[in-house]
Write an enzyme that holds these catalytic residues in place. Structure first.
Site, short mmCIF file in Angstrom:
data_model
loop_
_atom_site.label_atom_id
_atom_site.label_comp_id
_atom_site.label_asym_id
_atom_site.label_seq_id
_atom_site.Cartn_x
_atom_site.Cartn_y
_atom_site.Cartn_z
N LYS A 1 0.87 -1.18 0.00
CA LYS A 1 0.00 0.00 0.00
C LYS A 1 0.91 1.23 0.00
O LYS A 1 1.95 1.23 0.67
CB LYS A 1 -0.88 -0.03 1.25
CG LYS A 1 -1.96 1.04 1.33
CD LYS A 1 -2.83 0.81 2.57
CE LYS A 1 -3.94 1.84 2.72
NZ LYS A 1 -4.81 1.59 3.89
N SER B 1 -9.81 1.70 2.93
CA SER B 1 -8.96 2.55 2.13
C SER B 1 -7.91 1.78 1.31
O SER B 1 -7.33 2.35 0.40
CB SER B 1 -8.23 3.54 3.03
OG SER B 1 -7.33 2.85 3.89
N SER C 1 -9.99 -0.87 6.95
CA SER C 1 -9.42 -0.65 5.62
C SER C 1 -8.76 -1.84 4.94
O SER C 1 -8.40 -1.76 3.77
CB SER C 1 -8.41 0.49 5.67
OG SER C 1 -9.09 1.70 5.57
N1 GLN Z 1 -13.12 3.97 6.55
C1 GLN Z 1 -12.51 4.34 7.79
C2 GLN Z 1 -12.06 5.77 7.72
O1 GLN Z 1 -12.34 6.39 6.75
C3 GLN Z 1 -11.37 3.42 8.11
C4 GLN Z 1 -10.15 3.70 7.32
C5 GLN Z 1 -8.99 2.80 7.65
O2 GLN Z 1 -9.16 1.74 8.22
N2 GLN Z 1 -7.82 3.26 7.31
O3 GLN Z 1 -11.47 6.30 8.60
#
Ligand code: GLN
Length: 487
Positions: free
Chosen positions: A80, A155, A179
């Protein structure tokens, strides 16, 4: 060659050891596949071809000399793009880091390289890992390999999509509120968030440090278990990493689960869950019963508060973590500022995207004097109650199951206008981060539009072996993982 790319890491390893294929050929096959489908999927911010081929070459030399191959040596893997990889661009999909080149390796990167794992690309993500659809990237949207008009989840959308489309065999993601697990479920692959502290966060661009955790993506549970084994362990450069031995997570994959207790989280089976998703989880319950597990219903009363708690704590932490991006030390700096303050403000105004700014403002507000007690302190207290909720149910059961998400992948754009509906996408995953427990999403079927559904499994802290065991037993009863997105 195409066929081999669709196979699991453990099968590819066998092919390497049997000299049916060389590691350089496998890496090149991965790049050929990227050439073929990347235009449609758009999973990557950049390729790291030179390094991948160099690593693959070393693997071939080792094979030629008959040296023992470390686990996952030669298996094409993606990082990532919020993980540092020396000499590569590490952007976190933000304009503010657009031209930032990593001066050092994250611990996970170093561990991959030490195990001769070729890193083929840096995957797109929501800017600074803030989002659930990968639409918050400054460098374009990732498309879901099962339906290019739908989001891959976020994400870690690029990581999930790259494994689902067989551009790579494995990928790493980071999970702060879901994410890894959410995009895994949307893209029909396995995605796992370890216990907080199981994997070093050194060199991961921080979003919310008390919640962030790096974990594996793979097409099979066994592969995910192997990848976790490679990246786990105490690291003196991350004081929150845990001083516990790294286990061989593949050892107990096939353990009998007869008589073991599984709790279905009833709070995640009711209103708001799509019929297809609910049915898939009910089928999973039947599978576990057939395997002899004792399935009971449990409730987590704090679950309904988890999104609220998370959006105070995660934004508070990010407002502090992102203060370092000021145009001085890293990446982007605005063009013409008359003084230092103007340089800071213009750089940040121009460099950060809308969602990141929203989070910084929310977090700064929650931490400001006069509001700190009402928001931040209260959320911290609530976080402890979430942990206690899990402690209580784990006295009765060995694992919990639920949908990974109440719905399958949605159309691009569908939730962008309404941040709250986007935030609610994580209702099933966020609690695990608040409690620091491990969780996994495994493919559990398809909905009426042929989009993948994910089953989430959770276990107590450091019970990763159990987690993989429950996931593997389920996986082996079905062949969902054998169906690969057609592109
Ligand atoms: N969707 C969640 C957020 O927007 C979690 C994101 C993540 O786990 N990095 O914060």
């Amino acid at each position: 060659m195409e066929e081999l790319l669709k196979q699991s890491a453990s099968q590819q390893r066998k092919a390497l050891l049997n000299k049916e294929i060389s590691a350089v050929e496998l890496a090149n096959a991965s790049f050929a596949r990227i050439d073929e489908v990347e235009d449609k999927v758009k999973a990557f911010n950049s390729l790291t071809k030179e390094s991948a081929l160099e690593t693959a070459k070393k693997v071939d030399d080792m094979i030629a000399k008959g040296e023992e191959l470390p686990l996952l040596a030669g298996i094409p893997t993606v990082l990532k793009d919020n993980m540092n990889f020396k000499g590569s661009k590490t952007t976190a999909s933000s304009k503010i880091l657009e031209n930032f080149v990593s001066p050092y390796n994250a611990t996970v990167t170093e561990k991959l390289l030490n195990n001769y794992v070729p890193i083929v690309a840096k995957a797109n993500l929501d800017e600074f890992a803030m989002g659930s659809s990968n639409e918050n990237s400054a460098f374009g949207k990732v498309h879901n390999p099962w339906n290019l008009n739908k989001v891959p989840g976020g994400s870690s959308g690029g990581s999930a999509a790259s494994v689902a489309s067989c551009e790579a065999t494995l990928a790493l993601g980071s999970d702060t509120g879901g994410s890894i697990r959410l995009p895994a479920s949307f893209c029909g692959v396995v995605g796992m968030k370890p216990t907080y502290g199981r994997v070093s966060r050194y060199g991961l661009i921080a979003f919310a440090s008390s919640l962030d955790q790096i974990g594996p993506f793979a097409r099979t549970v066994e592969d995910a278990a192997m990848l976790l084994q490679v990246i786990s362990g105490l690291d003196e450069r991350d004081s929150t990493s845990l001083n516990v031995p790294v286990e061989d997570y593949t050892k107990s994959l096939n353990n009998d689960i007869k008589g073991r207790k599984i709790g279905v989280i009833t709070d995640l089976m009711g209103e708001g869950v799509s019929n297809d998703v609910r049915k898939a989880v009910e089928n999973a319950i039947d599978t576990y019963k057939q395997l002899g597990a004792d399935v009971v219903e449990v409730s987590l009363p704090t679950l309904k508060y988890s999104i609220g708690i998370y959006y105070i704590l995660a934004t508070a932490e990010c407002s502090s973590n992102l203060a370092r991006f000021d145009g001085v030390k890293y990446g982007y700096r605005c063009a013409d500022a008359n003084n230092l303050l103007e340089m800071y403000t213009k750089t940040r105004a121009e460099g950060f995207g809308a969602e990141v700014k929203r989070r910084i403002m929310l977090g700064t507000y929650a931490l400001s004097s006069g509001y700190y007690d009402a928001y931040y302190k209260k959320a911290q207290k609530m976080r402890r109650l979430v942990k206690e909720d899990f402690d209580r149910v784990f006295e009765q059961v060995d694992a919990l199951i639920s949908p990974t998400c109440p719905n399958t992948a949605f159309d691009m754009g569908a939730r962008m206008a309404d941040p709250l509906s986007m935030y609610l996408t994580d209702i099933a995953t966020i609690s695990a981060n608040l409690a620091g427990i491990p969780g996994i999403s495994v493919p559990a079927g398809f909905d009426s539009e042929n989009m993948p559904i994910g089953l989430q499994i959770l276990t107590p802290q450091l019970k990763e072996s159990d987690l993989f065991n429950f996931a593997y037993k389920f996986e082996q009863e079905h062949d969902y993982y054998k169906t690969i997105a057609k592109l």
